[in-house]
Design a protein around this motif. Sequence first.
Motif, PDB file in Angstrom:
ATOM      1  N   GLY A  92      -5.024  -6.889   4.616  1.00 52.78           N
ATOM      2  CA  GLY A  92      -3.713  -6.873   5.257  1.00 52.78           C
ATOM      3  C   GLY A  92      -2.723  -7.772   4.536  1.00 52.78           C
ATOM      4  N   ASP A 120      -0.018  -4.484   2.894  1.00 53.42           N
ATOM      5  CA  ASP A 120       0.098  -3.406   3.870  1.00 53.42           C
ATOM      6  C   ASP A 120       1.199  -2.472   3.415  1.00 53.42           C
ATOM      7  N   GLY A 127      -1.438   2.736   4.133  1.00 51.40           N
ATOM      8  CA  GLY A 127      -2.587   1.961   4.574  1.00 51.40           C
ATOM      9  C   GLY A 127      -3.611   2.764   5.350  1.00 51.40           C
ATOM     10  N   GLU A 128      -3.163   3.524   6.345  1.00 54.93           N
ATOM     11  CA  GLU A 128      -4.100   4.274   7.187  1.00 54.93           C
ATOM     12  C   GLU A 128      -4.859   5.308   6.364  1.00 54.93           C
ATOM     13  N   LEU A 156       0.852  -1.185   0.000  1.00 58.40           N
ATOM     14  CA  LEU A 156       0.000   0.000   0.000  1.00 58.40           C
ATOM     15  C   LEU A 156       0.890   1.238   0.000  1.00 58.40           C
ATOM     16  N   ARG A 198      -7.445   3.601   4.104  1.00 57.43           N
ATOM     17  CA  ARG A 198      -8.590   3.088   4.862  1.00 57.43           C
ATOM     18  C   ARG A 198      -9.564   4.211   5.213  1.00 57.43           C
ATOM     19  N   ARG A 199      -9.030   5.382   5.518  1.00 59.89           N
ATOM     20  CA  ARG A 199      -9.905   6.502   5.896  1.00 59.89           C
ATOM     21  C   ARG A 199     -10.840   6.899   4.765  1.00 59.89           C
ATOM     22  N   ARG A 251     -12.640  -3.874   1.214  1.00 62.74           N
ATOM     23  CA  ARG A 251     -12.087  -4.605   2.362  1.00 62.74           C
ATOM     24  C   ARG A 251     -10.565  -4.549   2.306  1.00 62.74           C
ATOM     25  N   PHE A 252      -9.948  -4.347   3.442  1.00 59.25           N
ATOM     26  CA  PHE A 252      -8.499  -4.381   3.559  1.00 59.25           C
ATOM     27  C   PHE A 252      -8.125  -5.695   4.243  1.00 59.25           C
ATOM     28  N   ALA A 300     -11.934   4.924   2.235  1.00 57.81           N
ATOM     29  CA  ALA A 300     -12.524   3.800   1.517  1.00 57.81           C
ATOM     30  C   ALA A 300     -13.995   3.600   1.889  1.00 57.81           C
ATOM     31  N   GLN A 357      -2.983   2.356  -5.378  1.00 56.59           N
ATOM     32  CA  GLN A 357      -4.283   2.007  -4.810  1.00 56.59           C
ATOM     33  C   GLN A 357      -5.174   3.234  -4.621  1.00 56.59           C
TER      34      GLN A 357
END
Length: 219
Positions: free
Chosen positions: A86, A67, A71-72, A37, A75-76, A83-84, A78, A43
Motif C-alpha cells: 500500500g 496504490d 491495485g485491485e 499502481l 492483486r487478483r 505482497r502489496f 498476484a 507493475q
Amino acid sequence: RAEWRVVPNGVDTARFRPEGGRADAEGVPLVVCVGRLCRQKGQDVLLGAWPEVVRRVPDARLVLVGDGPDGERLRRGAPGSVRFAGAVADAAPWYRAADVVVLPSRWEGMALAPLEAMACGRPVVVTDVDGARESLPSAARAACLVPPDDPAALARALSALLLDAPLRAELGALARAHTLAAHDLRRATDAVTDVYRELLGGPTAPVVGPYEGRKCITS
C-alpha cells in the motif's frame, strides 16, 4: 530555438542513504517496486515476469509499494510470493530492505523512486525509456536496463541480480556514488537557482519545490 537548460532531478541523499534497518525481516531475496499502481509504471509487466523469477530463485519475494487505479486488478492476479504494502509515508525503509529495486515503466520522466533507491545504495532495474535511462549510471546499464513491456528480459535481469550478491554490492556502491555526484538535491537546487539568477540578472532566486520530471526553463 529558445535558449534552454536541463536540470536533472535531485533527491535528499542525507535522508535516502544506505544505513538503516530492514522493513522486511524474513531474510529472503527481496525485490521492491515503489510507484503508483497504474499502467504507466508497468507493475502488470513485473507480475508477468515474476513466475520466471521464482522459478530461478524459489524463495524470492516481491513487494509492491504504492496504490493506484490498477491495485485491485493487480492483486487478483498476484501469487502468494507477492505482497502489496500500500501507500507509505516514507519509502526509504523499503529501499533499504530490498536486494533489488525495480521500476518497469512504459514511459517515464525522471522518476524519483530510482534515484531514491540508488541513493540508498541499491541496484535498480529500469526499462529503456528516456527519463529512466538517463537516471542510471552508464556502467550499470548492461545489467540494469531492459526493454519496456518485455517480461522475459525483466525476469532475466532480476534473476541475475538476485543470484549474484557481489554484483549487487558493486552496482549498489556505484548507484550511491552516481546519485551523490549527479542527483544530490543541493546540486539540483543550486542549478535551478543559477538559471533564475541568469534570467533575472540578480543574486536572489525563488524557492523551487519538488517536481516529478526534469526541470526545464526557457528564456
